[in-house]
Enzyme design. Structure first.
Site, PDB file in Angstrom:
ATOM      1  N   SER A 419     -10.524  42.950 -22.626  1.00  0.00           N
ATOM      2  CA  SER A 419      -9.306  42.871 -21.828  1.00  0.00           C
ATOM      3  C   SER A 419      -9.613  42.607 -20.361  1.00  0.00           C
ATOM      4  O   SER A 419      -8.784  42.061 -19.648  1.00  0.00           O
ATOM      5  CB  SER A 419      -8.529  44.187 -21.890  1.00  0.00           C
ATOM      6  OG  SER A 419      -8.354  44.612 -23.201  1.00  0.00           O
ATOM      7  N   HIS A 440      -8.919  36.441 -25.772  1.00  0.00           N
ATOM      8  CA  HIS A 440      -8.139  37.651 -25.521  1.00  0.00           C
ATOM      9  C   HIS A 440      -6.809  37.570 -26.268  1.00  0.00           C
ATOM     10  O   HIS A 440      -5.897  36.868 -25.851  1.00  0.00           O
ATOM     11  CB  HIS A 440      -7.939  37.809 -24.009  1.00  0.00           C
ATOM     12  CG  HIS A 440      -7.253  39.073 -23.618  1.00  0.00           C
ATOM     13  ND1 HIS A 440      -6.514  39.199 -22.468  1.00  0.00           N
ATOM     14  CD2 HIS A 440      -7.177  40.273 -24.235  1.00  0.00           C
ATOM     15  CE1 HIS A 440      -6.016  40.426 -22.402  1.00  0.00           C
ATOM     16  NE2 HIS A 440      -6.406  41.089 -23.463  1.00  0.00           N
ATOM     17  N   GLU A 452      -5.335  34.184 -24.601  1.00  0.00           N
ATOM     18  CA  GLU A 452      -6.037  33.800 -23.368  1.00  0.00           C
ATOM     19  C   GLU A 452      -7.457  33.410 -23.764  1.00  0.00           C
ATOM     20  O   GLU A 452      -8.184  34.221 -24.337  1.00  0.00           O
ATOM     21  CB  GLU A 452      -6.099  34.985 -22.387  1.00  0.00           C
ATOM     22  CG  GLU A 452      -4.959  35.049 -21.397  1.00  0.00           C
ATOM     23  CD  GLU A 452      -5.146  36.159 -20.350  1.00  0.00           C
ATOM     24  OE1 GLU A 452      -4.592  36.042 -19.267  1.00  0.00           O
ATOM     25  OE2 GLU A 452      -5.835  37.161 -20.633  1.00  0.00           O
ATOM     26  N   ASN A 490      -3.461  40.606 -17.559  1.00  0.00           N
ATOM     27  CA  ASN A 490      -3.624  42.015 -17.202  1.00  0.00           C
ATOM     28  C   ASN A 490      -3.794  42.212 -15.703  1.00  0.00           C
ATOM     29  O   ASN A 490      -3.430  43.251 -15.160  1.00  0.00           O
ATOM     30  CB  ASN A 490      -4.820  42.612 -17.956  1.00  0.00           C
ATOM     31  CG  ASN A 490      -4.447  42.941 -19.404  1.00  0.00           C
ATOM     32  OD1 ASN A 490      -3.264  43.036 -19.734  1.00  0.00           O
ATOM     33  ND2 ASN A 490      -5.436  43.111 -20.249  1.00  0.00           N
TER      34      ASN A 490
HETATM   35  P1  NAI Z   1     -10.190  50.433 -31.088  1.00  0.00           P
HETATM   36  O1  NAI Z   1     -10.831  51.642 -30.535  1.00  0.00           O
HETATM   37  O2  NAI Z   1      -8.904  50.554 -31.823  1.00  0.00           O
HETATM   38  O3  NAI Z   1     -11.210  49.688 -32.062  1.00  0.00           O
HETATM   39  C1  NAI Z   1     -12.562  49.465 -31.776  1.00  0.00           C
HETATM   40  C2  NAI Z   1     -13.319  49.481 -33.085  1.00  0.00           C
HETATM   41  O4  NAI Z   1     -14.621  49.006 -32.879  1.00  0.00           O
HETATM   42  C3  NAI Z   1     -13.450  50.874 -33.686  1.00  0.00           C
HETATM   43  O5  NAI Z   1     -12.931  50.841 -34.997  1.00  0.00           O
HETATM   44  C4  NAI Z   1     -14.941  51.136 -33.671  1.00  0.00           C
HETATM   45  O6  NAI Z   1     -15.368  51.863 -34.804  1.00  0.00           O
HETATM   46  C5  NAI Z   1     -15.504  49.743 -33.694  1.00  0.00           C
HETATM   47  N1  NAI Z   1     -16.838  49.628 -33.120  1.00  0.00           N
HETATM   48  C6  NAI Z   1     -17.306  50.191 -31.995  1.00  0.00           C
HETATM   49  N2  NAI Z   1     -18.577  49.820 -31.799  1.00  0.00           N
HETATM   50  C7  NAI Z   1     -18.923  48.998 -32.805  1.00  0.00           C
HETATM   51  C8  NAI Z   1     -20.115  48.320 -33.167  1.00  0.00           C
HETATM   52  N3  NAI Z   1     -21.178  48.397 -32.414  1.00  0.00           N
HETATM   53  N4  NAI Z   1     -20.083  47.567 -34.283  1.00  0.00           N
HETATM   54  C9  NAI Z   1     -18.997  47.498 -35.048  1.00  0.00           C
HETATM   55  N5  NAI Z   1     -17.852  48.116 -34.759  1.00  0.00           N
HETATM   56  C10 NAI Z   1     -17.817  48.879 -33.660  1.00  0.00           C
HETATM   57  O7  NAI Z   1     -10.054  49.434 -29.859  1.00  0.00           O
HETATM   58  P2  NAI Z   1      -9.053  48.207 -29.691  1.00  0.00           P
HETATM   59  O8  NAI Z   1      -7.821  48.678 -29.046  1.00  0.00           O
HETATM   60  O9  NAI Z   1      -8.971  47.468 -30.968  1.00  0.00           O
HETATM   61  O10 NAI Z   1      -9.831  47.325 -28.617  1.00  0.00           O
HETATM   62  C11 NAI Z   1     -10.924  46.513 -28.961  1.00  0.00           C
HETATM   63  C12 NAI Z   1     -11.158  45.532 -27.844  1.00  0.00           C
HETATM   64  O11 NAI Z   1      -9.987  44.741 -27.671  1.00  0.00           O
HETATM   65  C13 NAI Z   1     -11.433  46.163 -26.497  1.00  0.00           C
HETATM   66  O12 NAI Z   1     -12.338  45.355 -25.802  1.00  0.00           O
HETATM   67  C14 NAI Z   1     -10.070  46.142 -25.832  1.00  0.00           C
HETATM   68  O13 NAI Z   1     -10.165  46.139 -24.424  1.00  0.00           O
HETATM   69  C15 NAI Z   1      -9.524  44.834 -26.340  1.00  0.00           C
HETATM   70  N6  NAI Z   1      -8.075  44.716 -26.338  1.00  0.00           N
HETATM   71  C16 NAI Z   1      -7.251  45.758 -26.681  1.00  0.00           C
HETATM   72  C17 NAI Z   1      -5.885  45.597 -26.695  1.00  0.00           C
HETATM   73  C18 NAI Z   1      -4.983  46.711 -27.135  1.00  0.00           C
HETATM   74  O14 NAI Z   1      -3.780  46.635 -26.877  1.00  0.00           O
HETATM   75  N7  NAI Z   1      -5.490  47.752 -27.794  1.00  0.00           N
HETATM   76  C19 NAI Z   1      -5.248  44.331 -26.310  1.00  0.00           C
HETATM   77  C20 NAI Z   1      -6.185  43.263 -26.046  1.00  0.00           C
HETATM   78  C21 NAI Z   1      -7.543  43.491 -26.022  1.00  0.00           C
END
Ligand code: NAI
Ligand code: 3HC
Length: 707
Positions: A419, A440, A452, A490
């Site tokens: 993000s 993104h 994005e 953002n």
């Molecule tokens: P989340 O916490 O829901 O999911 C992250 C997942 O990655 C978890 O299930 C975790 O177990 C897994 N994970 C962590 N390290 C890992 C590894 N080394 N190998 C494999 N899996 C691994 O987080 P979320 O919200 O899905 O965010 C993910 C990315 O997307 C972040 O960079 C966030 O900034 C970005 N993002 C989030 C948005 C949102 O609204 N939640 C919107 C746009 C981007």
């Protein structure tokens, strides 16, 4: 077949096949009905009428499509005769039957023209619709009067108010097409035309058909209920309401009078700000796909299989997005438990769609079968594109990209869904920075249209070309942006939110701020949005950065995380998502203000807009100065498709021109003087444009010319 192309008009072909004349619209790319086409059709119809050997006419489109409708680039210019309505009148009143042969799309004026034919046949993959409402318009060449006469008022009002095209099969069920032709479309249409001639029954022109209107005229209640349901959430848009008014005229107004009133409504909308805004967005979305250094000569890389790392909120939604488009996905998690949880959420989401009736069970199973879960990074070796969606921490991202670098096949694209983080720094973790890019997505990733695409310093042009093409395949609207904290969306959101706490402390209530936003046309205000996303997310983030937010922190300390705990800035009744104002929160805000010696005062909606949206536009100007966005219209697309900025206002930069840049600078200066906050310091670009009487639109035209 005798081929005889009319050399006086390249835009419309004329040939004969025995006693049937074939009139072909040939105006690439979408056979829009510009002046040359309109005059060409009239000439061709006159020629067919005058030739005694011709008994019937087939009207079709060259290339892949019938017609994408009126030529939108002609809107706002002086009209040139014959207008579309005249062409349509000519076609409908021809003494010889005309059969429309529809492949690709028949949209807007294209479908209105087809409705003036005496019959319609279509290829199985054809789509028919009246999407004018999406341009802030209504069908202005008889569509609101003819469509109800063919498919009935209820189906017609649905098609016209939603603007969503329907498939050929559905069109056949509704009676909108008279036959589906599996193989040679024009041959099928020609046969249909001959059958009409041989039956010796002159088909009744659509304008004279009253049979489908009779039941609704007797009892309009079902129609009215449908119309009400369709216009419940129009958020201040005028076009959907005008569409309903026009369709209703089919029930109670004589045809010719209804046509002229339809035309008047069309012109009124065309001249209004909302339609200008929506047409701006139509072209802006297409312009956004034109990227400097990524011309037609750049060949995209093939993408047959995608990998996603992280099956959390975003990874799961991203995997669904690809599966929905028929592209197989390998989804990798840290361990079994996390993987099962992620796959479980995906299954639940699909099941929900099945329960709602928007997805068939077979289709659900087909999509689920396209997603393969794994805990082994090695399984990503087959992917042509890997998207990382793990925790938002640079160290974790670098570790993941280091592993991907060792495993991914040469030429695979390595993308991050970060993000905020620096794509160039992430690329440094690999030995192939040219293959690294940001993708993104927005939450929920399987729903939100914006993508994005973050172009790193070393990202290869063919990587961008690949993602631009892929975005279209998966139904996303791409905007290419440069590297900075938070990119375009953002970063501007942060500027929009910076005054939220101050507004509360100085006297506004969460519901008043949110109301200013929904009145403006946003689907939701910032506080309701915070409650929906979860207040704990921002709280954790602030803590890690050593930052505070008086009210939001106090809510979290009280265990109020938003909808998930039933309380946040608002209260939520058990099981309800409706925010209810909460006296407890009002008391909290009043108390915190008192502690700080702030005397609270009423805050008008106007002030809320000035202190949230003007800084956001100011940040947009900085983004343009820095070249993070290539043109103002890219910012508009990002905000409309990613953050719910109202389409009827055309996006923040388009709206800023409408407000007047001088006004915005004057208000920013005023707030800067009052608060001293850097947020209100007008960006040099904005100040210069305001001083020179310039606009973002003019700046964008210059950027477009240079791209
Ligand atoms: P989340 O916490 O829901 O999911 C992250 C997942 O990655 C978890 O299930 C975790 O177990 C897994 N994970 C962590 N390290 C890992 C590894 N080394 N190998 C494999 N899996 C691994 O987080 P979320 O919200 O899905 O965010 C993910 C990315 O997307 C972040 O960079 C966030 O900034 C970005 N993002 C989030 C948005 C949102 O609204 N939640 C919107 C746009 C981007
Ligand atoms: N007029 C002028 N240009 C048009 C156009 C139109 N109706 N429709 C598409 N174009 C242009 C696009 O701007 C684009 O130009 P560019 O290559 O220079 O950027 C090019 O045609 C190709 O368009 P797409 O990239 O969108 O091509 P796709 O193949 O993806 O989609 C389409 C084709 C489904 C026809 C899509 O372009 C579309 O939805 N067009 C708009 C349809 C529409 O809204 N029609 C109603 C017009 S209003 C009307 O008819 C009024 C009448 O009621 C009086």
């Amino acid at each position: 077949m005798e081929q005889e192309v009319d050399d006086r008009n390249d835009a419309v072909g004329y040939s004969t096949d025995g006693d049937v004349a074939v009139v072909t619209i040939a105006n690439p790319p979408v056979n829009a009905l510009g002046y040359a086409v309109r005059s060409g059709i009239v000439a061709a119809l006159e020629r067919a009428a005058a030739d005694p050997a011709v008994k019937a006419v087939v009207l079709t489109g060259a290339g892949r499509t019938f017609s994408g409708g009126a030529d939108i680039t002609e809107f706002g210019k002086p009209p040139r005769e014959p207008g579309l309505s005249a062409v349509i009148r000519h076609c409908e009143s021809l003494a010889k039957p005309v059969v429309a042969a529809i492949r690709g799309v028949a949209l807007g004026g294209g479908l209105e023209l087809a409705l003036a034919c005496h019959a319609r046949v279509a290829a199985p993959d054809a789509r028919l619709g009246l999407p004018e409402v999406k341009l802030g318009l209504l069908p202005g060449a008889g569509g609101t009067q003819r469509l109800p006469r063919v498919v009935g008022p209820e189906a017609a009002v649905e098609m016209i108010v939603t603007g969503t095209p329907i498939a050929a099969a559905k069109a056949a069920t509704l009676g909108l097409v008279d036959g589906i032709v599996e193989d040679d479309l024009v041959a099928g249409a020609t046969a249909h035309a001959r059958a009409l001639v041989e039956s010796r029954q002159t088909p009744v022109p659509v304008r004279d058909r009253e049979d489908r209107l009779a039941a609704t005229r007797r009892d309009p209640s079902a129609f009215e209920a449908k119309a009400k349901q369709l216009t419940q959430r129009t958020r201040g848009l005028e076009a959907p309401l005008a569409c309903v008014r026009a369709v209703r005229m089919a029930l109670d107004t004589p045809f010719d009078e209804a046509l002229s009133r339809e035309r008047a409504l069309f012109t009124e909308l065309l001249d209004g700000f909302q339609s200008k805004a929506q047409r701006h967005l139509f072209f802006a979305e297409r312009e956004a796909t034109k990227v400097a250094g990524v011309g037609r000569e750049v060949t995209p890389r093939p993408v047959a299989r995608v990998g996603v790392v992280g099956a959390g909120t975003m990874g799961g939604g991203i995997a669904m997005t690809f599966a929905n488009a028929g592209i197989p996905v390998t989804l990798v998690e840290m361990n079994r438990e996390a993987l099962e949880r992620g796959l479980g959420v995906i299954r639940k989401n699909y099941d929900l769609s099945v329960a709602r009736g928007s997805l068939g069970e077979q289709e659900r199973d087909r999509r689920l079968a396209l997603i393969t879960g794994s805990t082994r990074y090695e399984d990503l070796a087959v992917a042509d594109l890997v998207i990382e969606a793990v925790f938002e921490e640079m160290a974790v991202k670098k570790e993941v990209f280091g592993r991907l670098d060792r495993i991914a096949r040469p030429g695979a694209i390595l993308a991050s869904n970060t993000s905020y983080l620096d794509i160039d720094a992430i690329a440094d973790a690999t030995g192939r920075p040219a293959d690294v890019v940001g993708t993104h997505f927005f939450s929920p990733a399987n729903v939100m249209k914006l993508l994005e695409i973050v172009r790193g310093r070393r990202t290869a042009p063919d990587v961008l070309a690949t993602l631009l093409g892929l975005a279209k395949r998966i139904g996303k609207v791409p905007v290419v942006v440069g590297v900075c904290h938070g990119f375009v969306g953002n970063r501007m959101l942060a500027a929009r939110s910076a005054e939220n706490e101050a507004l509360l402390l100085e006297g506004a209530l969460p519901q008043e701020v949110d109301r200013a936003f929904t009145d403006f046309g946003f689907p939701m205000g910032p506080f309701a949005m915070g409650d929906l996303a979860g207040l704990d997310v921002g709280w954790r983030n602030r803590k890690s950065l050593g930052r505070t937010a008086v009210i939001a922190d106090a809510l979290c300390e009280a265990g109020r995380f938003g909808q998930k705990t039933g309380e946040g800035f608002y209260r939520y009744e058990a099981g309800s998502r409706r925010p209810e104002p909460d006296p407890w929160v009002e008391a909290l805000i009043a108390g915190k203000a008192r502690e700080r010696g702030i005397e609270r005062r009423p805050i008008a909606a106007e002030e809320i807009v000035e202190r949230t949206l003007y800084p956001m536009i100011n940040e947009g100007a900085r983004i343009l100065e820095e070249g993070i966005a290539a043109r103002p219209s890219d910012i508009d697309v990002a905000w409309v498709d990613g953050y719910g900025f109202p389409v009827g206002k055309g996006g923040p930069m388009f709206w800023a021109d409408h407000v007047g840049l001088a006004t915005i600078v004057e208000r920013l200066d005023d707030w800067h003087g009052k608060t001293g906050r850097e947020l209100f310091a007008a960006a040099p670009l904005l100040r210069r444009l305001a001083a020179d009487g310039g606009s973002f639109a003019a700046l964008g035209r210059k950027a477009g010319a240079g791209a």
